[in-house]
Enzyme design. Structure first.
Site, PDB file in Angstrom:
ATOM      1  N   ARG A  91      33.205  39.277  45.269  1.00 19.82           N
ATOM      2  CA  ARG A  91      33.664  39.109  46.645  1.00 19.82           C
ATOM      3  C   ARG A  91      32.463  38.960  47.570  1.00 19.82           C
ATOM      4  NH1 ARG A  91      39.094  40.467  47.324  1.00 19.82           N
ATOM      5  NH2 ARG A  91      40.021  41.584  45.568  1.00 19.82           N
ATOM      6  N   LYS A 232      45.939  41.920  32.622  1.00 21.20           N
ATOM      7  CA  LYS A 232      46.168  40.797  33.523  1.00 21.20           C
ATOM      8  C   LYS A 232      45.449  39.561  32.972  1.00 21.20           C
ATOM      9  CE  LYS A 232      45.793  41.571  37.892  1.00 21.20           C
ATOM     10  NZ  LYS A 232      45.136  41.982  39.172  1.00 21.20           N
TER      11      LYS A 232
END
Length: 495
Positions: A91, A232
């Site tokens: 990020r 995931k």
């Protein structure tokens, strides 16, 4: 307290089965973490809640988990909580004004300076990137909405040209599709979040950016059996070893957001079907997530394409469909859950739903438990059965039955609240926590009472009872029995 008073108290707080097979997982966030909104989302159709550990403080998440458990107690229904770890997601840092605008074809620098950024630069707090990026490689920001190309890279800064500019805001995600980034499966933040989540008693842990089965090992060890592990799938690398990852996990999430960033968008739908089919074949719950009703973040109704997207996931036999920002930060969280509930219910009522959801051949494994679970579906297809009552301590029997995708509702009876909560994400299962059974007669009597109490049948209805003997032994499913309700079982027993 009299039996009649106890029965009326139970009836007052009992929520009837949803009437649909697929489950709805709603993400909790600023728009929905109040007790009142959580209550409204549950009544609108949410079967489980996702706590996103990427955002928010532990104190806030602790309050959310406490409110969900209060909701569970209020309505007398097990509710699953999935704590979704941020994972080693890259990020950018923050901006002076919370956001900035990167000009198309302009220059933009990513550096190691922790000061807030502006329209010319921002901090990239991931030192491992600065030593591996090369000229010409791409950086995709905010799910690919901003596309940068490296002009030059050093140990301290990465100068880029903006192939596609636009608004960039605090802590948006960064994808690096052209380089292999040496990042561990769990970050220090993930370890802290995982420890907090399991201490809070969450039911599922979502492990982000799984690329190989080995990525699950550390998380599994840290969880120590206190929660189920959901892998995931959001990196193309994971597809190469998909079956091994499924085998190592308790459930799978098709996280289409990052898959759609690092792959071409048209490559994602076939991969989604491949992942769903692979998880179903192995009898592991599978969740389809990301941007399902994206336009409802701002609008009270979805687009027709979004409705079709949700419908296709239901037709494919996914165990659950998930709302992200729609319920976490959108303007219409309750309406988003209600819309998803209506879409799923309508699809499951359609004439071709049964054929489409059973298109996948799931032959039973060479075990007694699998053979009996398969037999449940065959019997229910031949004889009118009002419910399959599954007695289970671990939930494995319920997963085997759900794998067959029977038309008949499944009533899961378990003495374990932990098991009941995990089952809340399982296709077609309505879980009830009840005292353990000690004999065949007690099993039959309790199965009949629970079926009547929860609206599965009436006088003359037939039930299938599936269990293992000796009772309470996990993985010992070896008994199948068909019984007929007289309709007065509750009157004879009271509550």
């Amino acid at each position: 307290m009299s039996r009649r008073e106890t029965a009326s108290t139970i009836a007052a707080r009992k929520v009837d089965p949803r009437g649909r097979k697929v489950k709805i997982l709603a993400t909790v966030g600023p728009a929905s973490n109040s007790p009142d909104m959580l209550d409204r989302l549950f009544k609108a159709g949410a079967d489980a809640f996702r706590v996103n550990m990427s955002h928010g403080e532990h104190s806030v998440h602790g309050g959310t988990i406490k409110a969900i458990r209060a909701l569970e107690k209020k309505y007398g229904r097990p509710i699953a909580i999935l704590a979704d770890l941020q994972g080693p997601k890259l990020r950018v840092g923050t901006f002076k004004d919370g956001q900035a605008v990167i000009r198309h074809s302009g220059h933009f620098t990513l550096d190691r300076n922790p000061e807030p950024g502006d329209e010319t630069r921002v901090c990239l707090p991931h030192p491992e990137l600065f030593g591996i990026l090369e000229k010409g490689q791409r950086l995709l920001i905010n799910d690919g909405k901003i596309r940068l190309k490296v002009i030059r890279a050093s140990e301290d800064e990465i100068l880029c040209s903006a192939e596609v500019g636009g608004v960039i805001s605090d802590r948006k995600g960064v994808n690096v599709p052209d380089a292999e980034v040496p990042i561990p499966a769990l970050t220090e933040k993930d370890r802290r979040d995982l420890d907090f989540a399991v201490d809070q008693g969450v039911d599922w842990i979502g492990l982000s950016f799984v690329q190989r089965p080995e990525d699950l090992a550390e998380a599994r060890k840290l969880i120590g059996g206190r929660a189920a592990l959901c892998a995931k799938i959001e990196k193309p690398m994971a597809i190469r070893r998909l079956h091994e990852i499924i085998e190592m996990s308790d459930g799978i999430m098709v996280a289409r957001g990052d898959l759609g960033v690092e792959l071409e968008p048209y490559e994602v739908p076939p991969l989604q079907k491949k992942i769903v089919n692979a998880a179903r074949t192995e009898g592991k719950p599978v969740i389809v997530a990301t941007q399902m009703l994206e336009s409802m973040i701002e609008n009270p109704t979805p687009t027709r394409a979004e409705v079709s997207d949700v419908a296709n996931a239901v037709y494919d036999g996914a165990d659950a469909v998930m709302l992200s920002a729609e319920s976490a930060a959108g303007e219409w969280p309750e309406e988003s859950v209600s819309m998803m509930d209506k879409i799923a219910t309508q699809v499951e009522r359609s004439e071709d739903y049964r054929a489409r959801v059973r298109f996948l051949d799931t032959p039973p494994d060479a075990t007694t438990a699998d053979a009996l679970s398969h037999a449940c579906m065959t019997i229910a297809d031949t004889v009118s059965i009002s419910a399959i009552t599954v007695f289970t301590s671990s939930g494995s029997t319920a997963r085997r039955v759900a794998r067959e995708r029977p038309d008949t509702p499944m009533l899961v009876l378990t003495p374990s609240s932990k098991t009941a909560r995990r089952v809340a994400l399982l296709w077609g299962a309505h879980a009830v926590v009840t005292k353990d059974i000690g004999s065949f007669e007690e099993m039959i009597a309790k199965g009949k009472r629970m079926a009547l109490r929860h609206g599965y049948g009436k006088a003359g209805s037939k039930l299938i009872a599936l269990a293992g003997v000796p009772f309470g032994t996990p993985g010992a499913t070896n008994l199948l029995h068909v019984v007929t309700l007289t309709g007065d079982e509750l009157d004879k027993h009271g509550t």
